[in-house]
Design an enzyme around this catalytic site. Sequence first.
Site, PDB file in Angstrom:
ATOM      1  CD  GLN A  95      -2.790  -1.097  -0.260  1.00 37.01           C
ATOM      2  OE1 GLN A  95      -3.509  -0.157  -0.579  1.00 37.01           O
ATOM      3  NE2 GLN A  95      -2.617  -2.145  -1.064  1.00 37.01           N
ATOM      4  CG  HIS A 139      -1.625   2.856  -3.764  1.00 40.55           C
ATOM      5  ND1 HIS A 139      -2.210   2.802  -4.995  1.00 40.55           N
ATOM      6  CD2 HIS A 139      -2.052   1.756  -3.103  1.00 40.55           C
ATOM      7  CE1 HIS A 139      -2.953   1.708  -5.088  1.00 40.55           C
ATOM      8  NE2 HIS A 139      -2.872   1.056  -3.944  1.00 40.55           N
ATOM      9  CG  HIS A 189      -7.190  -1.307   2.134  1.00 39.82           C
ATOM     10  ND1 HIS A 189      -6.522  -0.175   1.700  1.00 39.82           N
ATOM     11  CD2 HIS A 189      -7.965  -1.708   1.105  1.00 39.82           C
ATOM     12  CE1 HIS A 189      -6.878   0.095   0.455  1.00 39.82           C
ATOM     13  NE2 HIS A 189      -7.758  -0.806   0.067  1.00 39.82           N
TER      14      HIS A 189
HETATM   15  P1  NAD Z   1      -4.690  11.590 -10.426  1.00 39.54           P
HETATM   16  O1  NAD Z   1      -5.230  11.121 -11.732  1.00 39.54           O
HETATM   17  O2  NAD Z   1      -5.601  11.664  -9.282  1.00 39.54           O
HETATM   18  O3  NAD Z   1      -4.064  13.051 -10.621  1.00 39.54           O
HETATM   19  C1  NAD Z   1      -3.355  13.421 -11.776  1.00 39.54           C
HETATM   20  C2  NAD Z   1      -3.854  14.772 -12.249  1.00 39.54           C
HETATM   21  O4  NAD Z   1      -3.578  15.784 -11.267  1.00 39.54           O
HETATM   22  C3  NAD Z   1      -3.222  15.226 -13.515  1.00 39.54           C
HETATM   23  O5  NAD Z   1      -4.057  14.888 -14.602  1.00 39.54           O
HETATM   24  C4  NAD Z   1      -3.110  16.724 -13.366  1.00 39.54           C
HETATM   25  O6  NAD Z   1      -4.048  17.374 -14.188  1.00 39.54           O
HETATM   26  C5  NAD Z   1      -3.420  17.021 -11.919  1.00 39.54           C
HETATM   27  N1  NAD Z   1      -2.310  17.755 -11.316  1.00 39.54           N
HETATM   28  C6  NAD Z   1      -1.062  17.313 -11.110  1.00 39.54           C
HETATM   29  N2  NAD Z   1      -0.311  18.289 -10.555  1.00 39.54           N
HETATM   30  C7  NAD Z   1      -1.101  19.373 -10.411  1.00 39.54           C
HETATM   31  C8  NAD Z   1      -0.909  20.687  -9.894  1.00 39.54           C
HETATM   32  N3  NAD Z   1       0.258  21.084  -9.412  1.00 39.54           N
HETATM   33  N4  NAD Z   1      -1.958  21.538  -9.895  1.00 39.54           N
HETATM   34  C9  NAD Z   1      -3.159  21.145 -10.371  1.00 39.54           C
HETATM   35  N5  NAD Z   1      -3.391  19.907 -10.886  1.00 39.54           N
HETATM   36  C10 NAD Z   1      -2.383  19.030 -10.898  1.00 39.54           C
HETATM   37  O7  NAD Z   1      -3.436  10.642 -10.130  1.00 39.54           O
HETATM   38  P2  NAD Z   1      -2.403  10.581  -8.895  1.00 39.54           P
HETATM   39  O8  NAD Z   1      -1.759  11.886  -8.690  1.00 39.54           O
HETATM   40  O9  NAD Z   1      -1.557   9.402  -9.170  1.00 39.54           O
HETATM   41  O10 NAD Z   1      -3.285  10.277  -7.610  1.00 39.54           O
HETATM   42  C11 NAD Z   1      -4.068   9.113  -7.494  1.00 39.54           C
HETATM   43  C12 NAD Z   1      -4.490   8.973  -6.035  1.00 39.54           C
HETATM   44  O11 NAD Z   1      -5.584   8.072  -5.975  1.00 39.54           O
HETATM   45  C13 NAD Z   1      -3.385   8.396  -5.134  1.00 39.54           C
HETATM   46  O12 NAD Z   1      -3.373   9.151  -3.949  1.00 39.54           O
HETATM   47  C14 NAD Z   1      -3.846   6.978  -4.867  1.00 39.54           C
HETATM   48  O13 NAD Z   1      -3.442   6.484  -3.628  1.00 39.54           O
HETATM   49  C15 NAD Z   1      -5.331   7.170  -4.906  1.00 39.54           C
HETATM   50  N6  NAD Z   1      -6.079   5.940  -5.172  1.00 39.54           N
HETATM   51  C16 NAD Z   1      -7.030   5.622  -4.256  1.00 39.54           C
HETATM   52  C17 NAD Z   1      -7.813   4.515  -4.438  1.00 39.54           C
HETATM   53  C18 NAD Z   1      -8.885   4.231  -3.433  1.00 39.54           C
HETATM   54  O14 NAD Z   1      -9.662   3.322  -3.635  1.00 39.54           O
HETATM   55  N7  NAD Z   1      -8.991   4.980  -2.342  1.00 39.54           N
HETATM   56  C19 NAD Z   1      -7.636   3.698  -5.575  1.00 39.54           C
HETATM   57  C20 NAD Z   1      -6.663   4.062  -6.508  1.00 39.54           C
HETATM   58  C21 NAD Z   1      -5.895   5.205  -6.290  1.00 39.54           C
END
Ligand code: NAD
Length: 436
Positions: free
Chosen positions: A266, A269, A336
């Site tokens: 985890q 992630h 979880h």
């Molecule tokens: P994301 O798709 O949520 O975010 C990416 C987007 O953020 C980009 O498309 C961009 O437009 C935007 N972004 C990036 N930097 C930025 C900035 N400085 N200002 C404004 N916008 C900005 O993907 P991620 O960042 O990988 O995050 C995914 C999250 O989801 C992780 O925290 C992960 O742990 C979580 N997650 C949770 C579950 C759940 O079931 N709870 C499942 C999968 C993923």
Amino acid sequence: MLTRTDLRGRVPSTATLRATLPRAEMDVEHVLHRVRPVIEDIRDRGVDAVLDYTDKFDGVRPERVRVPAAEVNRALDELDPAVRAALEESIARARRVHADQQRTDSTTQVVPGGTVTERWVPVERVGLYAPGGLAVYPSSVVMNVVPAQTAGVESLVVCSPPQAEFGGLPHPTILAAAQLLGVEEVWAVGGAQAVALLAYGGRDTDDGELLPADMVTGPGNVYVTAAKRHLRSLIGIDSEAGPTEIAVLADGTADAVHVAADLISQAEHDTLAASVLVTTSPELADAVDAELERQVGRTKHVERIRTALTGQQSGCILVSDIDDGVRVVNAYAAEHLEIQTADADAVAARVRNAGAIFVGPHAPVSLGDYCAGSNHVLPTGGCARHSSGLSVQSFLRGIHVISYTEQALREVADQVVALADAEDLPAHGQAVTARF
Ligand code: NAD
């Protein structure tokens, strides 16, 4: 590696535990002031604004928002057969579990001639967000789409950030997952921009209509969460998913190799991900620490995992016995929770607060992330005290349908008038007496 807190012999009150247990802080308010103008600009300028922000935040400017059907088909054709087979298994298992969550309408005869029916009606159009920043999550497409389809949602659009290395399309595995699930509409848009476009709709660069959604679900980073919070009266949302969390309640019977692997899984992630071990056994705590040191160095995302495991949100809590351990995990309300103890089923039955509970040595969280059949969009940040994960119910509204005959209304008219008068709303009573 894990910061240790010793609560042996002195577990504090639940309120103190909630305030002091390690937890990630996701400062949504802090980014709201940056996200709000982005949302307003997208409301006013539509897709032009979306593409400007996409260029800025994703480093790519897609030709259009809606992904052409040919690209979605191609992604599935070119998908690695092993990944395709795994996705198909994941979808089949999720469909089996979610089919059993379907609600049936119920009619109660309150009195002769007076009935109340609860009719379950799916939300009409839903936008499903599949993250695509640090990692891509085709599994999240499965976990959002399956319950929505099972609920009977007629119109679905999947959004995922465009990737520069794929010419401004979402990751091909996301497209392939959407195609496998039978979703025809995919938008290449991520972050707060995606939520804003789903809320307001717009016109694509080829003048195609991007219809607004009634509800937006799916996990995402702090910008996605801030946008969901800001727009939540205009659109329905599932929850504000924060960084992922695992808590493991373990005793001396647990295998340190497995516990460490699960904590690492985890932490992979996100640097803000929380990995918490609650144990009655100092020996296990030592062994897990040694295993973490050994295993982390062998993982692909060493820095991210090390940051998450050594962050203030992760740690090891020593307790005197399993009773205290159960108190701690109930106060923590993890997204979880794994139970790796003797008589794990009985211990799990005493847990009141958790997004999902993984019982015994053969149910790691990774199984639930992909192929258990359960949903992996779960409440984080302690919200498991009052909320559940995504399910068929999330996409249904229960509408009460009230039907009374003249006689049934007449029999209760005096009580309606009495209550209306007590609330100083006499016109309410008159609306009933006017009929007689
Ligand atoms: P994301 O798709 O949520 O975010 C990416 C987007 O953020 C980009 O498309 C961009 O437009 C935007 N972004 C990036 N930097 C930025 C900035 N400085 N200002 C404004 N916008 C900005 O993907 P991620 O960042 O990988 O995050 C995914 C999250 O989801 C992780 O925290 C992960 O742990 C979580 N997650 C949770 C579950 C759940 O079931 N709870 C499942 C999968 C993923």
